[in-house]
Design a protein around this motif. Sequence first.
Motif, PDB file in Angstrom:
ATOM      1  N   ASN A  31      11.624  15.828   1.995  1.00 16.90           N
ATOM      2  CA  ASN A  31      10.546  16.707   1.529  1.00 16.90           C
ATOM      3  C   ASN A  31       9.750  17.319   2.675  1.00 16.90           C
ATOM      4  N   ASP A  32      10.140  17.002   3.906  1.00 16.24           N
ATOM      5  CA  ASP A  32       9.520  17.605   5.088  1.00 16.24           C
ATOM      6  C   ASP A  32       7.993  17.497   5.038  1.00 16.24           C
ATOM      7  N   VAL A  33       7.495  16.282   4.770  1.00 18.34           N
ATOM      8  CA  VAL A  33       6.056  16.092   4.635  1.00 18.34           C
ATOM      9  C   VAL A  33       5.376  16.113   5.997  1.00 18.34           C
ATOM     10  N   ASP A  34       4.070  16.321   5.997  1.00 15.96           N
ATOM     11  CA  ASP A  34       3.312  16.370   7.250  1.00 15.96           C
ATOM     12  C   ASP A  34       3.026  14.980   7.798  1.00 15.96           C
ATOM     13  N   PHE A  35       2.755  14.030   6.881  1.00 13.70           N
ATOM     14  CA  PHE A  35       2.452  12.662   7.286  1.00 13.70           C
ATOM     15  C   PHE A  35       3.077  11.692   6.296  1.00 13.70           C
ATOM     16  N   PHE A  36       3.422  10.516   6.793  1.00 13.86           N
ATOM     17  CA  PHE A  36       3.948   9.440   5.948  1.00 13.86           C
ATOM     18  C   PHE A  36       2.996   8.259   6.065  1.00 13.86           C
ATOM     19  N   ILE A  37       2.484   7.799   4.931  1.00 12.68           N
ATOM     20  CA  ILE A  37       1.524   6.694   4.921  1.00 12.68           C
ATOM     21  C   ILE A  37       2.033   5.624   3.970  1.00 12.68           C
ATOM     22  N   SER A  38       2.274   4.438   4.499  1.00 10.78           N
ATOM     23  CA  SER A  38       2.822   3.333   3.721  1.00 10.78           C
ATOM     24  C   SER A  38       1.717   2.300   3.485  1.00 10.78           C
ATOM     25  N   ILE A  39       1.473   1.970   2.210  1.00 11.89           N
ATOM     26  CA  ILE A  39       0.385   1.066   1.845  1.00 11.89           C
ATOM     27  C   ILE A  39       0.940  -0.299   1.454  1.00 11.89           C
ATOM     28  N   HIS A  40       0.370  -1.351   2.034  1.00 18.65           N
ATOM     29  CA  HIS A  40       0.832  -2.722   1.772  1.00 18.65           C
ATOM     30  C   HIS A  40      -0.343  -3.674   1.643  1.00 18.65           C
ATOM     31  N   ALA A  41      -0.073  -4.860   1.093  1.00 20.92           N
ATOM     32  CA  ALA A  41      -1.009  -5.981   1.137  1.00 20.92           C
ATOM     33  C   ALA A  41      -0.312  -7.081   1.929  1.00 20.92           C
ATOM     34  N   ASN A  42      -0.988  -7.617   2.911  1.00 24.80           N
ATOM     35  CA  ASN A  42      -0.381  -8.566   3.839  1.00 24.80           C
ATOM     36  C   ASN A  42      -0.424  -9.992   3.291  1.00 24.80           C
ATOM     37  N   ALA A  43       0.243 -10.903   3.987  1.00 25.53           N
ATOM     38  CA  ALA A  43       0.225 -12.328   3.648  1.00 25.53           C
ATOM     39  C   ALA A  43       0.514 -13.131   4.902  1.00 25.53           C
ATOM     40  N   ASN A  44       0.025 -14.374   4.925  1.00 26.60           N
ATOM     41  CA  ASN A  44       0.244 -15.231   6.076  1.00 26.60           C
ATOM     42  C   ASN A  44       0.240 -16.684   5.625  1.00 26.60           C
ATOM     43  N   VAL A  95       1.910   6.028   9.494  1.00 22.85           N
ATOM     44  CA  VAL A  95       1.155   4.786   9.678  1.00 22.85           C
ATOM     45  C   VAL A  95       1.458   3.861   8.510  1.00 22.85           C
ATOM     46  N   LEU A  96       1.306   2.577   8.763  1.00 21.06           N
ATOM     47  CA  LEU A  96       1.449   1.563   7.725  1.00 21.06           C
ATOM     48  C   LEU A  96       0.114   0.840   7.609  1.00 21.06           C
ATOM     49  N   VAL A  97      -0.457   0.866   6.412  1.00 19.25           N
ATOM     50  CA  VAL A  97      -1.785   0.318   6.171  1.00 19.25           C
ATOM     51  C   VAL A  97      -1.675  -0.989   5.398  1.00 19.25           C
ATOM     52  N   GLU A  98      -2.277  -2.045   5.948  1.00 19.30           N
ATOM     53  CA  GLU A  98      -2.381  -3.329   5.251  1.00 19.30           C
ATOM     54  C   GLU A  98      -3.804  -3.428   4.706  1.00 19.30           C
ATOM     55  N   VAL A  99      -3.947  -3.399   3.374  1.00 19.42           N
ATOM     56  CA  VAL A  99      -5.276  -3.318   2.765  1.00 19.42           C
ATOM     57  C   VAL A  99      -5.979  -4.664   2.691  1.00 19.42           C
ATOM     58  N   GLY A 100      -5.322  -5.734   3.093  1.00 20.75           N
ATOM     59  CA  GLY A 100      -5.926  -7.054   3.054  1.00 20.75           C
ATOM     60  C   GLY A 100      -4.845  -8.111   2.948  1.00 20.75           C
ATOM     61  N   TYR A 101      -5.269  -9.364   2.993  1.00 23.69           N
ATOM     62  CA  TYR A 101      -4.326 -10.475   2.921  1.00 23.69           C
ATOM     63  C   TYR A 101      -4.371 -11.101   1.522  1.00 23.69           C
ATOM     64  N   ILE A 102      -3.290 -10.900   0.799  1.00 29.10           N
ATOM     65  CA  ILE A 102      -3.211 -11.417  -0.558  1.00 29.10           C
ATOM     66  C   ILE A 102      -3.142 -12.939  -0.567  1.00 29.10           C
ATOM     67  N   SER A 103      -2.825 -13.522   0.589  1.00 30.31           N
ATOM     68  CA  SER A 103      -2.750 -14.980   0.729  1.00 30.31           C
ATOM     69  C   SER A 103      -4.117 -15.603   0.970  1.00 30.31           C
ATOM     70  N   ASN A 104      -5.123 -14.779   1.245  1.00 28.70           N
ATOM     71  CA  ASN A 104      -6.482 -15.267   1.439  1.00 28.70           C
ATOM     72  C   ASN A 104      -7.204 -15.250   0.086  1.00 28.70           C
ATOM     73  N   ALA A 105      -7.802 -16.375  -0.286  1.00 24.53           N
ATOM     74  CA  ALA A 105      -8.382 -16.506  -1.626  1.00 24.53           C
ATOM     75  C   ALA A 105      -9.446 -15.445  -1.911  1.00 24.53           C
ATOM     76  N   ALA A 106     -10.319 -15.190  -0.939  1.00 25.30           N
ATOM     77  CA  ALA A 106     -11.391 -14.217  -1.142  1.00 25.30           C
ATOM     78  C   ALA A 106     -10.836 -12.801  -1.303  1.00 25.30           C
TER      79      ALA A 106
END
Length: 208
Positions: free
Chosen positions: A47-60, A160-171
């Motif tokens: 699609n020849d986009v201008d930017f690619f942004i990947s959204i994730h929730a992290n875990a540890n 860019v790849l964005v991690e919106v937070g850690y799903i493994s963290n209770a809060a």
Amino acid sequence: LKEKDVTLDIVRRIKDELSANGIDVILTRDRDKFVSLSGRTRIANDNDVDFFISIHANANRSRNIRGFEVYYLSNAVDDTARAAEAAENSFLKVDDSSFYVRNTDLEATVWDLVYTENREESIELAKYITRSVDNSTSLNNRGIRGARFYVLKGVQMPSVLVEVGYISNAAEERNLKDAAYRQAVASAIAKGILNYKKVYESTDGFTR
């Protein structure tokens, strides 16, 4: 709580805000379905986009780790090798009259310049998103980092790849369950993208 549900909800909210500001947004998925990593990069490239942004929730394994992170393609990835691969696997989108005979060495050089500029723009985009989230939410800012994620290596535009937070963290898991919280995160990310858009357009893509 499942990452796929959190991220799909957030990206839909980001899309709504960006669309309201005149940006054409293409989602790699708009419902609960699996899209392979190669499929995601293919959608962006086709699609020849201008930017690619990947959204994730992290875990540890450590449940104490929490916070927001933005990743760009690490310098550890050899731009010259990526450029040569791109030259071999695809034609540059140029007027046919520009090249009477395909020259892969020339194409590789051009791709090398493209990837170098893409990295610079990716870092700048990451800064704007991080600053916006930092100013608009209570998320712990874990900063901007380089990484070699498959989707970042596979796309041919700033990414860019964005991690919106850690799903493994209770809060943070508790926060991510809340629709108002997800909206706040989505709005902050969208605002960062819009702020960078102004700079990107005024500088014709060159930010340094």
